[in-house]
Design an enzyme around this catalytic site. Structure first.
Site, PDB file in Angstrom:
ATOM      1  N   LYS A   1      -4.361  -7.843   2.094  1.00 17.08           N
ATOM      2  CA  LYS A   1      -4.661  -8.592   3.317  1.00 17.08           C
ATOM      3  C   LYS A   1      -6.079  -8.296   3.811  1.00 17.08           C
ATOM      4  O   LYS A   1      -6.799  -9.190   4.248  1.00 17.08           O
ATOM      5  CB  LYS A   1      -3.629  -8.244   4.397  1.00 17.08           C
ATOM      6  CG  LYS A   1      -2.266  -8.886   4.112  1.00 17.08           C
ATOM      7  CD  LYS A   1      -1.198  -8.459   5.097  1.00 17.08           C
ATOM      8  CE  LYS A   1      -0.711  -7.075   4.811  1.00 17.08           C
ATOM      9  NZ  LYS A   1       0.508  -6.672   5.513  1.00 17.08           N
TER      10      LYS A   1
ATOM     11  N   ASP B   1       2.463 -11.431  -0.021  1.00 20.48           N
ATOM     12  CA  ASP B   1       2.858 -10.270   0.784  1.00 20.48           C
ATOM     13  C   ASP B   1       3.903 -10.649   1.826  1.00 20.48           C
ATOM     14  O   ASP B   1       4.809  -9.867   2.102  1.00 20.48           O
ATOM     15  CB  ASP B   1       1.645  -9.641   1.468  1.00 20.48           C
ATOM     16  CG  ASP B   1       2.059  -8.432   2.307  1.00 20.48           C
ATOM     17  OD1 ASP B   1       2.526  -7.449   1.709  1.00 20.48           O
ATOM     18  OD2 ASP B   1       1.971  -8.493   3.542  1.00 20.48           O
TER      19      ASP B   1
ATOM     20  N   ARG C   1      11.208  -6.445   0.948  1.00 13.89           N
ATOM     21  CA  ARG C   1      11.185  -4.975   0.959  1.00 13.89           C
ATOM     22  C   ARG C   1      11.893  -4.429   2.188  1.00 13.89           C
ATOM     23  O   ARG C   1      12.601  -3.426   2.118  1.00 13.89           O
ATOM     24  CB  ARG C   1       9.727  -4.481   0.931  1.00 13.89           C
ATOM     25  CG  ARG C   1       9.070  -4.670  -0.427  1.00 13.89           C
ATOM     26  CD  ARG C   1       7.563  -4.456  -0.332  1.00 13.89           C
ATOM     27  NE  ARG C   1       7.234  -3.138   0.178  1.00 13.89           N
ATOM     28  CZ  ARG C   1       6.099  -2.839   0.822  1.00 13.89           C
ATOM     29  NH1 ARG C   1       5.182  -3.766   1.012  1.00 13.89           N
ATOM     30  NH2 ARG C   1       5.879  -1.619   1.246  1.00 13.89           N
TER      31      ARG C   1
ATOM     32  N   SER D   1      -0.047  -3.949  -0.345  1.00 18.19           N
ATOM     33  CA  SER D   1       0.262  -4.862   0.758  1.00 18.19           C
ATOM     34  C   SER D   1      -0.871  -4.842   1.794  1.00 18.19           C
ATOM     35  O   SER D   1      -1.382  -5.888   2.203  1.00 18.19           O
ATOM     36  CB  SER D   1       1.591  -4.435   1.396  1.00 18.19           C
ATOM     37  OG  SER D   1       1.775  -5.008   2.664  1.00 18.19           O
TER      38      SER D   1
ATOM     39  N   HIS E   1      -8.424  -0.803  10.008  1.00 21.83           N
ATOM     40  CA  HIS E   1      -6.987  -1.040   9.937  1.00 21.83           C
ATOM     41  C   HIS E   1      -6.216   0.253  10.129  1.00 21.83           C
ATOM     42  O   HIS E   1      -6.567   1.278   9.564  1.00 21.83           O
ATOM     43  CB  HIS E   1      -6.622  -1.646   8.569  1.00 21.83           C
ATOM     44  CG  HIS E   1      -5.159  -1.908   8.441  1.00 21.83           C
ATOM     45  ND1 HIS E   1      -4.557  -3.021   8.969  1.00 21.83           N
ATOM     46  CD2 HIS E   1      -4.163  -1.183   7.883  1.00 21.83           C
ATOM     47  CE1 HIS E   1      -3.264  -2.983   8.727  1.00 21.83           C
ATOM     48  NE2 HIS E   1      -2.990  -1.870   8.076  1.00 21.83           N
TER      49      HIS E   1
HETATM   50  N1  URA Z   1       1.872  -2.327   6.537  1.00 21.97           N
HETATM   51  C1  URA Z   1       1.728  -3.346   5.680  1.00 21.97           C
HETATM   52  O1  URA Z   1       1.021  -4.293   5.942  1.00 21.97           O
HETATM   53  N2  URA Z   1       2.411  -3.310   4.520  1.00 21.97           N
HETATM   54  C2  URA Z   1       3.208  -2.277   4.187  1.00 21.97           C
HETATM   55  O2  URA Z   1       3.787  -2.304   3.116  1.00 21.97           O
HETATM   56  C3  URA Z   1       3.349  -1.222   5.091  1.00 21.97           C
HETATM   57  C4  URA Z   1       2.650  -1.274   6.259  1.00 21.97           C
END
Ligand code: URA
Ligand code: CA
Length: 477
Positions: A226, A200, A207, A222, A121
């Site tokens: 995932k 999220d 946010r 966050s 990621h």
């Molecule tokens: N990428 C994400 O998935 N979440 C965040 O809060 C910032 C970047």
């Protein structure tokens, strides 16, 4: 056979009473937990966080559960998020927050697939086409890459948008189809399933409009919620640092990386984080089809050692092979990866994946990737004057490409897969007068002028060659 003598009746009686006492104790504890949840009030938790207190696991579970269920209004959640931005969270709180978010929706089970499943990621960068290079290379070396990706919003498209620039490709597959592809060819990248971490989705949207994105506990939870919900055993993170990233300094980026690695450890997944530079686009191409073409150029050996995209891809892939138990150290991993490029095995894996995702003619597309970026007009971009490139604002280079149609400003915007830009120079290079610094790939000229202006504004020229900056700042294990 030995027969146990019967226990004296007195002892049997004592055991009975102990059992009854334990049952009563457990009942009371369960009742208290229910009562506590019933008496928890979001306003008290907001005040606690504002005052810098730490939350219990029950409190964190309550916030995430009730917010996801629609029982906590956005204004209270916003206030709490802002309090977290200011006061932070302890390591324990961040892990518990991540776990609560991860369990707010579906959790994918990949345990019936053989081998160690590894994911990668990136915290988001410009010209970052690493996934399309690494996933095939790691699979070609015997790894199992099962990756779920989100869509890009902002400067340029995400991996999914890049994949979809190949005619026929559809990244919406259900979990069984996804697993079937991974089982057959060792890799697959698809869109994140609909009900993965709904907490999220809601929190990120909030946010985004309440100035609460830039918080290490919130970003870390966050991203990791995932990744963990997507079910892989091991995760390699590429934490970007610089003008094109959330984290502007190596110190901030290291802190985010350490937080995410600790979450991985706490929740039982092997996690490694690289901190890499995003003070300029990673590759030369910024745009969807253009970035697929560049990935193909790395996999086919046209882009070589020493190139920034090549080197970052190699480092990430080396760590994925080591976490997968397929290489003892980085040298062994590098040797395997180089071989997968030389033999064309990596390129073959990309072709297999594109075919599995529905590409009409993956072979032809790989043989002639120019077809992915055929546009009406190619426009060279010049700067005023000459000099060394002393700085690049990576995010604005992404914004220039977005204005040409390569990325979305709104969720509903439609991407043009062929457009974008290709940089000809890097930080530290000298640009002569009359020498183009980039070429824009254009179909719709309505915002071309604006895009050129944005790109010019993103590049600083100076009389002196800037000091060399590292591509990779650190590796956190
Ligand atoms: N990428 C994400 O998935 N979440 C965040 O809060 C910032 C970047
Ligand atoms: Ca830098």
């Amino acid at each position: 056979m030995r027969i146990e003598p019967p226990r004296p009746a007195r002892l049997q009686g004592a055991a009975f009473y102990v059992k009854i006492l334990i049952i009563i104790f457990l009942r009371i504890m369960a009742l208290r937990a229910v009562q506590e949840a019933a008496y928890m009030r979001m306003v008290d938790l907001i005040i606690d966080k504002r005052e810098g207190k730490t939350h219990t696991r029950e409190e964190i579970n309550y916030i995430i559960r009730e917010y996801t269920a629609g029982n906590i209004p956005d204004y209270q959640m916003s206030a709490w998020l802002m309090a977290v931005c200011w006061q932070g969270m302890t390591e324990r709180e961040v892990s518990e927050l991540t776990s609560a978010m991860m369990h707010s929706g579906d959790v994918v089970d990949l345990s019936d697939l053989p081998g160690i499943k590894v994911d990668k990621h990136s915290t988001g960068g410009v010209g970052d086409t690493t996934t399309l290079v690494i996933a095939p290379l790691v699979a070609a070396c015997g790894g199992t890459v099962a990756k779920m990706s989100g869509r890009g919003l902002g400067h340029t498209g995400g991996t999914l948008d890049k994949l979809e620039s190949v005619p026929g490709v559809c990244i919406e597959k259900n979990i069984d189809e996804f697993k079937d592809i991974v089982r057959r060819i060792g890799l697959c990248v698809i869109g994140q399933s609909g009900n993965l971490v709904p907490a999220d989705k809601l929190m990120y949207a909030l946010r985004d409009v309440t100035g609460t994105v830039e918080s290490i506990p919130l970003i870390a939870s966050s991203i990791m919620s995932k990744k963990l919900a997507a079910g892989t055993d091991a995760i390699v993170l590429d934490v970007k640092c610089g003008t094109g990233a959330f984290m502007h300094t190596p110190e901030q980026a290291k802190k985010l990386a350490r937080t995410m690695v600790k979450i991985g450890d706490a929740l039982g997944r092997k996690t490694v984080a690289l901190i890499t530079d995003m003070d300029q686009p990673l590759g030369m191409a910024v745009g969807n089809g253009l970035e697929v073409r560049e990935a193909i150029e790395v996999l086919s050996g046209k882009i070589k050692e020493g190139d920034m995209l090549y080197e970052v891809c190699m480092l990430l892939a080396e760590n994925m092979l080591m976490l997968s138990g397929l290489a003892e150290d980085d040298r062994e991993a590098r040797a395997k990866l180089t071989k997968a490029i030389e033999t064309g095995a990596g390129l073959k894996k990309l072709e297999q994946m594109l075919t599995a995702l529905g590409a009409r003619d993956a072979k032809a597309c790989i043989a002639d990737p120019d077809t992915l970026c055929t546009v009406k007009k190619k426009v060279p971009v010049y700067l005023n004057g000459e000099g060394y490139i002393t700085g690049m604002h990576a995010a604005d280079i992404g914004n220039a490409a977005q204005k040409l149609g390569a990325g979305r400003a709104e969720k509903t915007d439609i991407i043009d897969p062929a457009v974008g830009l290709v940089m000809h120079k890097r930080r530290g290079d000298f640009v002569k007068a009359g020498e183009p610094v980039a070429t824009m790939y254009v179909n719709d000229e309505s915002r071309l002028e604006e895009a050129v202006k944005t790109l010019r504004g993103a590049i600083e020229l100076g009389a002196e060659k800037p000091k060399h900056e590292p591509m990779v700042y650190d590796v956190i294990k």
